[in-house]
Design an enzyme around this catalytic site. Structure first.
Site, PDB file in Angstrom:
ATOM      1  N   GLN A 101       0.842  -1.199   0.000  1.00 26.38           N
ATOM      2  CA  GLN A 101       0.000   0.000   0.000  1.00 26.38           C
ATOM      3  C   GLN A 101       0.874   1.244   0.000  1.00 26.38           C
ATOM      4  O   GLN A 101       0.372   2.356  -0.064  1.00 26.38           O
ATOM      5  CB  GLN A 101      -0.882   0.010   1.256  1.00 26.38           C
ATOM      6  N   ASP A 104       6.261   4.735  -1.420  1.00 27.07           N
ATOM      7  CA  ASP A 104       7.636   5.243  -1.281  1.00 27.07           C
ATOM      8  C   ASP A 104       8.672   4.569  -2.172  1.00 27.07           C
ATOM      9  O   ASP A 104       9.804   5.058  -2.295  1.00 27.07           O
ATOM     10  CB  ASP A 104       8.073   5.190   0.196  1.00 27.07           C
ATOM     11  N   HIS A 119      -1.492   1.667  -4.229  1.00 27.61           N
ATOM     12  CA  HIS A 119      -1.853   3.073  -4.043  1.00 27.61           C
ATOM     13  C   HIS A 119      -0.979   4.017  -4.858  1.00 27.61           C
ATOM     14  O   HIS A 119      -0.888   5.200  -4.546  1.00 27.61           O
ATOM     15  CB  HIS A 119      -1.796   3.429  -2.552  1.00 27.61           C
ATOM     16  N   GLY A 189       3.294  -4.460   8.981  1.00 23.78           N
ATOM     17  CA  GLY A 189       3.176  -3.026   9.206  1.00 23.78           C
ATOM     18  C   GLY A 189       1.981  -2.339   8.582  1.00 23.78           C
ATOM     19  O   GLY A 189       2.121  -1.262   8.024  1.00 23.78           O
ATOM     20  N   SER A 191      -2.314  -1.332   9.363  1.00 20.14           N
ATOM     21  CA  SER A 191      -3.472  -1.423  10.229  1.00 20.14           C
ATOM     22  C   SER A 191      -4.566  -2.268   9.570  1.00 20.14           C
ATOM     23  O   SER A 191      -5.390  -2.859  10.242  1.00 20.14           O
ATOM     24  CB  SER A 191      -4.016  -0.013  10.517  1.00 20.14           C
TER      25      SER A 191
HETATM   26  P1  OAD Z   1      -1.327   2.856   9.092  1.00 21.35           P
HETATM   27  O1  OAD Z   1      -0.655   4.090   9.581  1.00 21.35           O
HETATM   28  O2  OAD Z   1      -2.795   2.780   9.108  1.00 21.35           O
HETATM   29  O3  OAD Z   1      -0.787   1.617   9.907  1.00 21.35           O
HETATM   30  C1  OAD Z   1       0.574   1.411  10.145  1.00 21.35           C
HETATM   31  C2  OAD Z   1       0.736   0.138  10.935  1.00 21.35           C
HETATM   32  O4  OAD Z   1       2.127  -0.090  11.102  1.00 21.35           O
HETATM   33  C3  OAD Z   1       0.117   0.186  12.336  1.00 21.35           C
HETATM   34  O5  OAD Z   1      -0.665  -0.994  12.529  1.00 21.35           O
HETATM   35  C4  OAD Z   1       1.336   0.196  13.270  1.00 21.35           C
HETATM   36  O6  OAD Z   1       1.089  -0.516  14.494  1.00 21.35           O
HETATM   37  C5  OAD Z   1       2.359  -0.516  12.425  1.00 21.35           C
HETATM   38  N1  OAD Z   1       3.767  -0.181  12.734  1.00 21.35           N
HETATM   39  C6  OAD Z   1       4.269   0.970  13.242  1.00 21.35           C
HETATM   40  N2  OAD Z   1       5.602   0.899  13.333  1.00 21.35           N
HETATM   41  C7  OAD Z   1       5.969  -0.324  12.876  1.00 21.35           C
HETATM   42  C8  OAD Z   1       7.210  -1.000  12.714  1.00 21.35           C
HETATM   43  N3  OAD Z   1       8.382  -0.410  13.040  1.00 21.35           N
HETATM   44  N4  OAD Z   1       7.196  -2.263  12.210  1.00 21.35           N
HETATM   45  C9  OAD Z   1       6.019  -2.863  11.885  1.00 21.35           C
HETATM   46  N5  OAD Z   1       4.815  -2.273  12.005  1.00 21.35           N
HETATM   47  C10 OAD Z   1       4.787  -1.018  12.502  1.00 21.35           C
HETATM   48  O7  OAD Z   1      -0.711   2.611   7.630  1.00 21.35           O
HETATM   49  P2  OAD Z   1      -1.282   1.652   6.481  1.00 21.35           P
HETATM   50  O8  OAD Z   1      -1.879   0.426   7.050  1.00 21.35           O
HETATM   51  O9  OAD Z   1      -0.227   1.505   5.466  1.00 21.35           O
HETATM   52  O10 OAD Z   1      -3.675   5.201   1.877  1.00 21.35           O
HETATM   53  O11 OAD Z   1      -2.440   2.572   5.899  1.00 21.35           O
HETATM   54  C11 OAD Z   1      -3.142   2.160   4.776  1.00 21.35           C
HETATM   55  C12 OAD Z   1      -3.439   3.330   3.889  1.00 21.35           C
HETATM   56  O12 OAD Z   1      -4.029   4.406   4.648  1.00 21.35           O
HETATM   57  C13 OAD Z   1      -2.229   3.981   3.266  1.00 21.35           C
HETATM   58  O13 OAD Z   1      -1.775   3.325   2.111  1.00 21.35           O
HETATM   59  C14 OAD Z   1      -2.741   5.345   2.935  1.00 21.35           C
HETATM   60  C15 OAD Z   1      -3.434   5.664   4.233  1.00 21.35           C
HETATM   61  O14 OAD Z   1      -4.450   6.613   4.159  1.00 21.35           O
HETATM   62  C16 OAD Z   1      -3.779   6.122   0.920  1.00 21.35           C
HETATM   63  O15 OAD Z   1      -3.114   7.134   0.925  1.00 21.35           O
HETATM   64  C17 OAD Z   1      -4.765   5.771  -0.141  1.00 21.35           C
END
Ligand code: OAD
Ligand code: ZN
Length: 251
Positions: A101, A104, A119, A189, A191
């Protein structure tokens, strides 16, 4: 207690079609902010202003400035052990595809080949009128913004998916195909709350795949995962690489 890295290494070696599904957390250890954590971007910025067609229409320059700022962070970041280990697993034949998703490009920089970007990519711009796409070699400076199309001169936008927009059709189809074939999905990593991307691991799980969930916090997949690795991605993948004898670049 057995190191989860040993458990996951065994699952990988016993799988015949493993895939990786990633979100912002895989790049967190490279210093790139996630969206929803305590320091997440959506705590400080309003998604409807910066990442929606409506926000772009209202203030294209502001949206571009925000993306240029993120590009500068990404440009000065490097892939971490998780990106490198995932690429090494693909070279070893233990991982078939990376579905991300993230925008980068760090998986590709680390050497992953079969990367499906759901994305878009922050290093691409797209014309709002003629659809022409091109690659940005470096973050644009603020006085170039908003970028204009080199073909027709119309307003250009970041070639990423915004709220309320459909995902690139081919990427989404390929991602669900990979998930349908997979017998192991390693989720790293994310949510998992953003649809339709978040349903891809669920689709695989429903078709009998094992699920590994690498995340220091509980998330959508915690209850359905076969293995929950409750730690940060980089240290976990560093150990996984050691267990499997994968070479990672030295820091
Ligand atoms: P989120 O910010 O929703 O979730 C990030 C996840 O990474 C969380 O569950 C954290 O607990 C976890 N996390 C944090 N630090 C970590 C680490 N060092 N190692 C492993 N996990 C870690 O980001 P995404 O799930 O990517 O969409 O969000 C999905 C989409 O929402 C993105 O692609 C973006 C955003 O709005 C668009 O822009 C369309
Ligand atoms: Zn154009």
């Amino acid at each position: 207690m057995e190191d989860p890295a040993v458990k996951v290494a065994r699952l990988l070696e016993n799988s015949s079609y493993a895939i990786v599904f990633t979100g912002a957390g895989v790049s967190a250890d490279s210093g790139i902010p996630t969206f929803r954590g305590p320091d997440g971007l959506w705590r400080r910025y309003r998604p409807e202003e910066l990442a929606s067609p409506w926000g772009f229409e209202r203030n294209p320059r502001l949206v571009w400035e925000w993306y240029a700022w993120r590009m500068r962070i990404i440009a000065s970041a490097r892939p971490n052990a998780a990106h490198y280990a995932i690429a090494a697993l693909e070279r070893r034949g233990l991982v078939r595809a990376v579905i991300t998703q993230n925008v980068d490009g760090l998986h590709q920089r680390a050497g992953s080949k079969n990367v499906i970007e759901l994305h878009g990519n922050i290093w691409r711009a797209r014309c709002t009128r003629c659809g022409y796409r091109w690659i940005l070699e470096s973050p644009p400076s603020d006085d170039e913004l908003p970028l204009r199309c080199p073909r027709c001169g119309s307003l250009a936008r970041p070639d990423v998916v915004w709220f309320g927009e459909p995902l690139p059709e081919a990427a989404l189809r390929r991602a669900f195909e990979e998930a349908g074939k997979a017998d192991l999905v390693i989720v790293v990593g994310t949510s998992g709350v953003v649809e339709p991307a978040g349903s891809i691991p669920v689709h695989a799980k429903e078709r009998g795949a094992r699920l590994v969930n690498v995340n220091p916090e509980p998330n959508r997949y915690t209850g359905m995962a076969d293995v929950n690795v409750e730690e940060r991605a980089a240290p976990f993948f560093e150990r996984l690489a050691r267990v499997l004898g994968l070479e990672l670049p030295r820091e």
